[in-house]
Every structure is written in structure tokens, then in C-alpha cells.
Design a protein around this motif. Structure first.
Motif: not given
Length: 277
Positions: A102-125
Motif C-alpha cells: 500500500f502506498a500513498t498517492e498524492g504526497m509528491s504532487d506539485p502544490f496546488d496554486g503554488v509555483e517554483g516549488l518541487g514535487n510536493g512533500f518529495e516523498m510517498e509512504l
């Protein structure tokens, strides 16, 4: 942006999403298309799609990833739950021999409405185990029964805390691994019925290790559209092992990891293994 969140809460179909009842009264519905999005929204959606495709490619080198995810009809972030980088809060199921991941799906999504950052939390569990009761183990193509497994429930509890913290990659980089404990074992929905007694402490806690021991597959995804993403393993530990960490801190945790490696245990969670302390 609110429209964008509502429309694209999940790119994959949540398996547990309830069927919609057709309206019997005549109402007017406003329709939208991709062209109604702003350029920034289109770019964010493209990045999210590229992120999901990278996760698909990686997990399908580890096992066979189910097409459907375990998700929500309405994102929990709209109902007082912790925010993920986007409204896509879901869990993928990967079949790997006798094991299920089982793996999270979405923690590494780009932030909604925010530019210039990386892939979200840069992790999935993720958590891997072969010890799932038959009634909670769905056939190929049927992921809904897995929602009634101890492993899925444990991952959901942990994920909530990690999301509140905004991710844990910095702490993992600093310490190499982490330990975590979930309270209220006796009040859980499925864990209390499916986990053996030696996995619960006298004060009603369940413990786990994060990020160690190492998995037998790559846990670093470099081909993400914005920044590399770490897949962080979650390993269930016994009550005795949790007490050992409680009494000895980081040194005890490092020693426990060394003992697990020496005994041939990776991050796969087994309900039948003996404690190593």
C-alpha cells in the motif's frame, strides 16, 4: 483555483467512490472543459499527470500496480483533514508475489496554486506485507476489500500525521530513519482484531520504523517533473522493540535496525516474526 481543486481532486478513479444517484428534477448544470482553465492551472495539471506517470512506471518495476486507487469521493482536506500538496489524497495497491504494497498517492504532487516549488512533500509512504486476512484481500482488479486490512488502516493513521507535519524528508535526511507510534490500538477498526498481542504495548500503542531497513528495490525516483521523490518504507515493530527505542532513543533505534538486518528482516512487515530484542 477552487474550481480547479474541485474538478481535478483525483486523476485516478477512487475504487471506494459511491455511485451517484441520478437527479429526477430538471436542473441547470454548468459544464467546463480543459480550455476553461488558466495557463497556470493547465501547467499544474500537466505536472501532476507527469508525476503520476512516473509513479506508475516505478511501481510497475516493483510489482503489478492496480489501475484503481483507494481514495475518497471528496478530498479529506475539504472536511477538516490535513492538507496534502494537492487535493488528490489516495493510496495505490501494488501486488508483489504473495505480498501487497500500500502506498500513498498524492504526497509528491506539485502544490496546488503554488509555483517554483518541487514535487510536493518529495516523498510517498509505503508498507509491504503478506499477512493480510483473506476477507480483506481483494482479487486482481478489486482493491476495495483492502480497506478492511490492518496494514491499510495503519498507513492511513501514519499518513495523517506526516501530512500535518508537511512531510518528513528533512528529518529522515538528518537521522537516517525514524520511529513512530500510534495510540488507541484497542479503539481501531481493524488493527485490534488482526494484529497479534505482541505488537501492542501496555499503554495501547502500535510502533513502526520509517525509512529503514532498506527495501530490496530502489526507493528514489529521479525522473519526476520537478524534483526527486523518496519512497519511505513503513515497518511494523513489536511492542518489545518499541519499548527498546523508547528507553534508548536514537542509539537504540539504530541498534534495532542493525539487529533486524542481521536477522534477515527487511522493511516487509510480518505478523509472525519474533522480536529481535
Amino acid at each position: 483555483m477552487q474550481f480547479f481543486k474541485d474538478l481535478f481532486a483525483s486523476l485516478k478513479k477512487p475504487a471506494a467512490e459511491p455511485a451517484q444517484t441520478p437527479e429526477t428534477t430538471e436542473e441547470h448544470y454548468e459544464t467546463f472543459s480543459h480550455e476553461d482553465l488558466s495557463e497556470a492551472e493547465k501547467a499544474n495539471l500537466a505536472l501532476r499527470d507527469a508525476t503520476q506517470k512516473s509513479l506508475d512506471r516505478h511501481w510497475n518495476t516493483v510489482g503489478v500496480s492496480e489501475n484503481d486507487v483507494l481514495g475518497y469521493a471528496v478530498s479529506p482536506s475539504f472536511m477538516g483533514g490535513p492538507d496534502w500538496p494537492s487535493t488528490r489524497q489516495a493510496y495505490r495497491v501494488v501486488r508483489r508475489g504473495d505480498s501487497i504494497i500500500f502506498a500513498t498517492e498524492g504526497m509528491s504532487d506539485p502544490f496546488d496554486g503554488v509555483e517554483g516549488l518541487g514535487n510536493g512533500f518529495e516523498m510517498e509512504l509505503f508498507i509491504e506485507t503478506a499477512d493480510i486476512p483473506e476477507h480483506a484481500r481483494g482479487a486482481v482488479g478489486d482493491v476495495e476489500p483492502f480497506t478492511r486490512s490492518w496494514a491499510f488502516e495503519l498507513l492511513k493513521h501514519l499518513t495523517r500525521e506526516v501530512a500535518y507535519a508537511g512531510g518528513i524528508t528533512e528529518r529522515l535526511e538528518k537521522y537516517g530513519s525514524m520511529s513512530f507510534e500510534i495510540p488507541g490500538f484497542s479503539k481501531s477498526d481493524y488493527m485490534c482484531d488482526q494484529l497479534p498481542a505482541h505488537f501492542v504495548t501496555e499503554d495501547d500503542m502500535t510502533g513502526m520504523l520509517l525509512g529503514a531497513p532498506e527495501a530490496d528495490f530502489s526507493t528514489q525516483i529521479e525522473d519526476m517533473p520537478l524534483s526527486p521523490v523518496k519512497l519511505v518504507s513503513v515497518m511494523l515493530i513489536t511492542a518489545a522493540e518499541l519499548e527498546y527505542i523508547r528507553s534508548g532513543g536514537q542509539n537504540a533505534r539504530n541498534d534495532l535496525i542493525a539487529r533486524l538486518k542481521s536477522a534477515g528482516f527487511g522493511p516487509v512487515s510480518s505478523l509472525t516474526r519474533a522480536s529481535v530484542v
